[in-house]
Design a protein around this motif. Structure first.
Motif, short mmCIF file in Angstrom:
data_model
loop_
_atom_site.label_atom_id
_atom_site.label_comp_id
_atom_site.label_asym_id
_atom_site.label_seq_id
_atom_site.Cartn_x
_atom_site.Cartn_y
_atom_site.Cartn_z
N VAL A 267 0.83 -1.23 -0.18
CA VAL A 267 0.17 -0.17 -0.10
C VAL A 267 0.92 1.25 0.02
O VAL A 267 0.82 2.10 1.01
N GLY A 268 1.50 1.66 -1.14
CA GLY A 268 2.29 2.71 -1.20
C GLY A 268 3.39 3.06 -0.20
O GLY A 268 4.04 2.18 0.13
N SER A 269 3.15 4.15 0.55
CA SER A 269 4.08 4.61 1.40
C SER A 269 3.50 4.17 2.98
O SER A 269 4.00 4.51 3.85
N GLY A 270 2.56 3.28 2.78
CA GLY A 270 2.11 2.98 4.13
C GLY A 270 2.45 1.54 4.54
O GLY A 270 3.25 0.79 3.57
N GLU A 271 1.78 0.98 5.38
CA GLU A 271 2.06 -0.46 5.76
C GLU A 271 0.79 -1.25 6.33
O GLU A 271 -0.29 -0.42 6.83
N LEU A 272 0.69 -2.48 5.97
CA LEU A 272 -0.47 -3.11 6.45
C LEU A 272 -0.09 -4.15 7.78
O LEU A 272 1.19 -4.41 7.66
N PRO A 273 -0.83 -4.29 8.58
CA PRO A 273 -0.63 -5.06 9.52
C PRO A 273 -0.31 -6.77 8.92
O PRO A 273 -1.04 -6.83 8.11
N VAL A 274 0.89 -7.30 9.30
CA VAL A 274 1.27 -8.32 8.77
C VAL A 274 0.08 -9.59 8.97
O VAL A 274 0.10 -10.69 8.13
N GLY A 275 -0.47 -9.54 10.17
CA GLY A 275 -1.48 -10.29 10.41
C GLY A 275 -2.57 -10.72 9.17
O GLY A 275 -2.90 -11.65 8.96
N ILE A 276 -2.86 -9.43 8.79
CA ILE A 276 -3.81 -9.33 7.55
C ILE A 276 -3.15 -10.20 6.35
O ILE A 276 -3.97 -10.88 5.70
N VAL A 277 -2.00 -9.91 6.00
CA VAL A 277 -1.24 -10.36 4.89
C VAL A 277 -1.32 -12.14 5.18
O VAL A 277 -1.30 -12.81 4.26
N THR A 278 -0.71 -12.67 6.32
CA THR A 278 -0.67 -13.99 6.66
C THR A 278 -1.91 -14.66 6.40
O THR A 278 -2.07 -15.71 5.75
N ALA A 279 -3.08 -14.23 6.90
CA ALA A 279 -4.18 -14.90 6.63
C ALA A 279 -4.84 -14.80 5.48
O ALA A 279 -5.20 -15.59 4.71
N PHE A 280 -4.56 -13.49 4.54
CA PHE A 280 -5.12 -13.31 3.24
C PHE A 280 -4.33 -14.22 1.97
O PHE A 280 -4.92 -14.71 1.19
N CYS A 281 -2.88 -14.37 2.30
CA CYS A 281 -2.30 -14.99 1.24
C CYS A 281 -2.14 -16.44 1.71
O CYS A 281 -2.06 -17.30 0.78
N GLY A 282 -1.94 -16.86 3.25
CA GLY A 282 -1.51 -18.06 3.51
C GLY A 282 -2.84 -18.98 3.26
O GLY A 282 -2.82 -20.23 3.01
N ALA A 283 -4.30 -18.46 3.56
CA ALA A 283 -5.40 -19.48 3.55
C ALA A 283 -5.52 -20.00 2.00
O ALA A 283 -5.69 -21.28 1.93
N PRO A 284 -5.58 -19.10 1.03
CA PRO A 284 -5.60 -19.60 -0.15
C PRO A 284 -4.53 -20.84 -0.50
O PRO A 284 -4.78 -22.13 -0.97
N PHE A 285 -3.33 -20.67 -0.24
CA PHE A 285 -2.22 -21.56 -0.47
C PHE A 285 -2.39 -22.84 0.38
O PHE A 285 -2.59 -24.03 -0.32
N PHE A 286 -3.01 -22.79 1.35
CA PHE A 286 -3.34 -24.00 2.44
C PHE A 286 -4.43 -24.64 1.88
O PHE A 286 -4.56 -26.01 1.91
N LEU A 287 -5.52 -23.96 1.41
CA LEU A 287 -6.68 -24.51 0.81
C LEU A 287 -6.33 -25.51 -0.30
O LEU A 287 -6.66 -26.47 -0.76
N TYR A 288 -5.37 -24.87 -1.19
CA TYR A 288 -4.66 -25.62 -2.29
C TYR A 288 -4.04 -26.91 -1.86
O TYR A 288 -4.34 -28.05 -2.54
N LEU A 289 -3.34 -26.83 -0.88
CA LEU A 289 -2.72 -27.94 -0.41
C LEU A 289 -3.63 -29.02 0.04
O LEU A 289 -3.28 -30.15 0.09
N ARG B 149 -6.49 -29.35 -0.69
CA ARG B 149 -7.31 -29.96 -1.91
C ARG B 149 -6.28 -31.01 -2.63
O ARG B 149 -6.71 -32.20 -3.03
N ARG B 150 -5.16 -30.87 -2.66
CA ARG B 150 -3.91 -31.57 -3.50
C ARG B 150 -3.98 -32.76 -2.80
O ARG B 150 -3.95 -33.95 -3.10
N SER B 151 -3.94 -32.71 -1.50
CA SER B 151 -3.52 -33.91 -0.64
C SER B 151 -4.75 -35.00 -0.96
O SER B 151 -4.74 -36.05 -0.69
N ARG B 152 -5.93 -34.25 -0.90
CA ARG B 152 -6.99 -35.36 -0.87
C ARG B 152 -7.07 -36.04 -2.20
O ARG B 152 -7.66 -37.10 -2.31
N ARG B 153 -6.63 -35.62 -3.01
CA ARG B 153 -6.43 -36.12 -4.62
C ARG B 153 -5.50 -37.29 -4.44
O ARG B 153 -5.43 -38.39 -5.28
N MET B 154 -4.29 -37.09 -3.50
CA MET B 154 -3.32 -37.93 -3.46
C MET B 154 -3.80 -39.43 -2.81
O MET B 154 -4.67 -39.55 -2.29
#
Lengths: 384, 362
Positions: B333-355, B357-362
């Protein structure tokens, strides 16, 4: 004065006819004057000359506050202006709610109203018009700025309730507290039976209106120049037009004088406004606008509203002055990354105490002094 | 209450590993590669930001800090400050905190045999939040004779909450883990209530407080790194040493005892160590959600259930992930900062959902 009275009665007659016509012919529309009255122009044709003691050219003495103008404090004020309150209790509604749809039965008319002038109309922050058929007598104001303005124009005795953190003027400590904008004690508000509730947030307005409490919702101003307009608006609403005009004029004169004193400044210092933990305010906020008026260069020029500023950008843009609100300054002596800032090296990190923090945050009459204090910090050579 | 218990069936890979401790080859190669990747991510994060520092300049600035190297400064002085005093401390801090949260999370999940366990389960977060809030709403307490009280208060608050939960749950010589979870949840609820009360009754700017509660490294300094380093390194090594025990604890406690585990001592030690490590991390970073929960699960899904490799790989994933999340937090966000907790949840959750999903197929 008699000429003024006759003009007034003509206005009143026109107003009444207009309202009756509007009320009868167009039931589903709220009363809208052809040109929505901007908050700036007084709706009442009362004399705009300020009270004799308030000379527009005069700057307030640093020690005195604008709230100590003669209109304040006072006992029960005489109804000096036509729009002023009359103590007679009439069953007439004093207020037209800010809803775009009228109440069933058509628009109410001020026929029985004792105010012989067109009622003040204010457009609220949702774009609805609010018509004041009668000057409110029992006001709950959930905003420090409104509280200070009401006292400063001599309408402080109408304040029957305010928010928990209101602290100025000292008289406000006797006013009942009703929580704050986010945690409003609605029962307490209802018990106070206000005929006007002023708020800067509209979350609870439907609930309040359902209780029959008239609400005026206006967001906080984001420019310094909007404050005199707010004061004039309060003058029209309460009928204290002269006192309001005097105060507003005095403030505008003091802004003009400030501008004049800064005329020689070509480039003001780069300033960082720190609210704690590098939270800062962009140019579109009230604090940002103060720095514009003071010709200082807010290094958070690309921030919109409030944001936590990046420490890296802080170092990159190297502020010459840091204005830190209460409790925010300590980090500058503590963090080695900030040791190289011009503001730190030149000892120009200014820590505002609680009072000064309030002074520059409340968008009321005292902002004149807030600006002066900031000017002193930014330009010590110009404001010794 | 719906607390999930989570056991290996005899046929599941973890169950096998738990019982059959013979043919275990330590995953050295995977670990070394992982550690190298974390270092590379760290260097990338050091170069990228509101001011982009090219790799060559980055190398020169870093090398110029070495005592026997002499390089003429051909870069703006602000780069030096930004890199050395702002970015590197926060990259290192993000790595350490990510490591601490992930390893503590894995330990809690193993100890409580509960896939929903994270390092904040028994009150660390709520206690730390309360401690930090008390300091932040009373500016007079923020610096006492020049010492920043915020991390100290957060650390003490975390320990106090865990101790309270532990004290309530302990019976005679034993420590029923379900009782500990419930006590932890109750203590956390109380601490959160007081935190909210303080926030709501404080006048009027709660933004700094809110951004602390959501976590971030914006105020990170080398000093913070030095303060938390011993806790995190020591805690990490101790938890690593208990990898095999954690495997055995996946069985019923009785079985684990028969296999030679001093269950009560292991429980006590792991709870104390994981809580201390988490408290140290939280005191400098605020409450960063999701890392401690997700990093160990990602490792399980990718590389299996054996705690002897799960713990170090969680450390690697947690550290790398949090460094990247912090990079996003300070550049999004430009010259500002986001709280990192927002990022961990927002970016981490989709990756985890992907994992998942993948593991269920295995």
């Amino acid at each position: 004065m008699s000429r003024g009275r006759s003009t007034l009665s003509v206005f009143a007659a026109v107003g009444i006819v207009l309202l009756v016509v509007l009320g009868c012919t167009a039931p589903p529309t709220p009363t809208r004057t052809p040109t929505p009255v901007p908050t700036g122009t007084p709706a009442l044709p009362a004399s705009p000359t300020p009270a004799p003691t308030l000379k527009p050219g005069e700057t307030p003495k640093p020690t005195s506050t604008p709230t100590s103008v003669p209109t304040w404090p006072s006992g029960p004020r005489p109804t000096a202006t036509p729009g002023g309150p009359t103590p007679t209790a009439t069953p007439t509604p004093s207020f037209r709610p800010a809803t775009p749809t009228p109440t069933p039965g058509g628009t109410r008319t001020p026929l029985g109203s004792p105010t012989p002038a067109p009622p003040p109309i204010v457009t609220d922050s949702n774009g609805n018009t609010v018509t004041f058929l009668k000057a409110p007598r029992r006001i709950v104001a959930l905003d420090s700025a409104a509280v200070e303005i009401l006292y400063a124009i001599g309408a402080g005795d109408r304040l029957v309730g305010t928010h928990d953190f209101a602290s100025y003027p000292p008289e406000v400590s006797d006013v009942p507290k009703v929580g704050d904008s986010f945690n409003l004690n609605v029962e307490k508000v209802a018990e106070l039976e206000p005929d006007l509730l002023y708020t800067m947030f509209d979350m609870q307005n439907p609930q309040l209106e359902a209780l029959g409490i008239p609400v005026l919702y206006l967001k906080s101003p984001t420019t310094v120049e909007a404050i005199p307009e707010r004061i004039r608006m309060w003058g029209r609403i309460t009928g204290e037009v002269e006192a309001a005009e005097g105060l507003a004029g005095m403030m505008e004169a003091s802004f003009a004088e400030l501008e004049e004193r800064l005329a020689s400044v070509e480039r003001g210092p780069r300033v960082f406004h720190d609210l704690g933990d590098f939270w800062t305010t962009g140019p579109d906020t009230f604090q940002g606008d103060m720095y514009r008026l003071l010709k200082a260069e807010n290094i958070a020029y690309d921030v919109s509203g409030w944001a936590q500023f990046s420490a890296e950008v802080l170092v990159e843009r190297d502020p010459e002055v840091v204005i830190a609100t209460f409790g925010a300054a300590t980090v500058y002596g503590d963090n080695p990354a900030l040791a190289g800032l011009s503001a730190v090296k030149n000892d120009r990190v200014y820590s505002l105490d609680v009072d000064l923090t309030t002074l520059i945050s409340v968008e009321g009459p005292r902002i004149v002094h807030g600006l002066e204090e900031l000017a002193r910090l930014l330009y010590p050579e110009l404001f010794p | 209450m719906g607390i999930l218990t989570w056991r290996r069936d005899a046929g599941a890979p973890g169950g096998e590993a738990a019982v059959r401790t013979v043919a275990f080859a330590y995953p050295w190669r995977r670990l070394v590669v992982g550690a190298l990747v974390v270092v590379l991510v760290g260097l990338l994060a050091a170069g990228v930001g509101s001011v982009r520092i090219p790799p060559v300049a980055l190398g020169k600035i870093l090398a110029s800090r070495l005592p026997w190297v002499n390089i003429d400064a051909s870069w703006p002085a602000s780069w030096d400050t930004i890199l050395w005093n702002i970015r590197l401390p926060r990259v290192v801090l993000a790595g350490l905190v990510g490591l601490a949260l992930a390893v503590s999370g894995a330990t809690y999940q193993g100890l409580f045999r509960n896939p929903l366990a994270d390092p904040y389960l028994i009150g660390v977060a709520a206690g730390a939040g309360l401690g930090a809030t008390v300091v932040l709403v009373t500016p007079a307490l923020h610096f006492v004779s020049g010492v920043n009280m915020l991390p100290i208060a957060a650390f003490l608050g975390a320990l106090l909450a865990v101790t309270a939960a532990y004290g309530v749950a302990r019976r005679g010589g034993g420590l029923p883990l379900t009782t500990l979870i419930l006590a932890g949840v109750a203590v956390a609820a109380m601490a959160s209530a007081v935190t909210s009360l303080l926030m709501i009754r404080s006048n009027p700017d709660v933004r700094p407080l809110l951004s602390w509660l959501l976590g971030g490294f914006g105020r990170g300094q080398w000093r913070d790194v030095l303060v938390v380093l011993p806790y995190i390194v020591l805690g990490f090594l101790l938890m690593m040493a208990y990898g095999r025990t954690l495997n055995l604890l996946q069985l019923e406690e009785e079985e684990a005892k028969q296999l030679g585990v001093n269950v009560e001592r292991a429980k006590l030690l792991l709870i104390v160590v994981a809580s201390l490590t988490t408290a140290a991390a939280v005191s400098v970073s605020g409450l960063i959600g999701f890392v401690g929960l997700i990093a160990p699960h990602a490792v399980r899904l990718l590389w299996g259930y054996d705690y002897r490799s799960l713990l170090p790989m969680s450390a690697v994933i947690g550290a790398g992930f949090l460094i990247l999340a912090d990079l996003v937090a300070r550049t999004a966000v430009g010259s500002g900062e986001l709280p990192v907790g927002i990022v961990t949840a927002f970016c981490g959750a989709p990756f985890f959902l992907y994992l998942l999903r993948r593991s269920r197929r295995m």
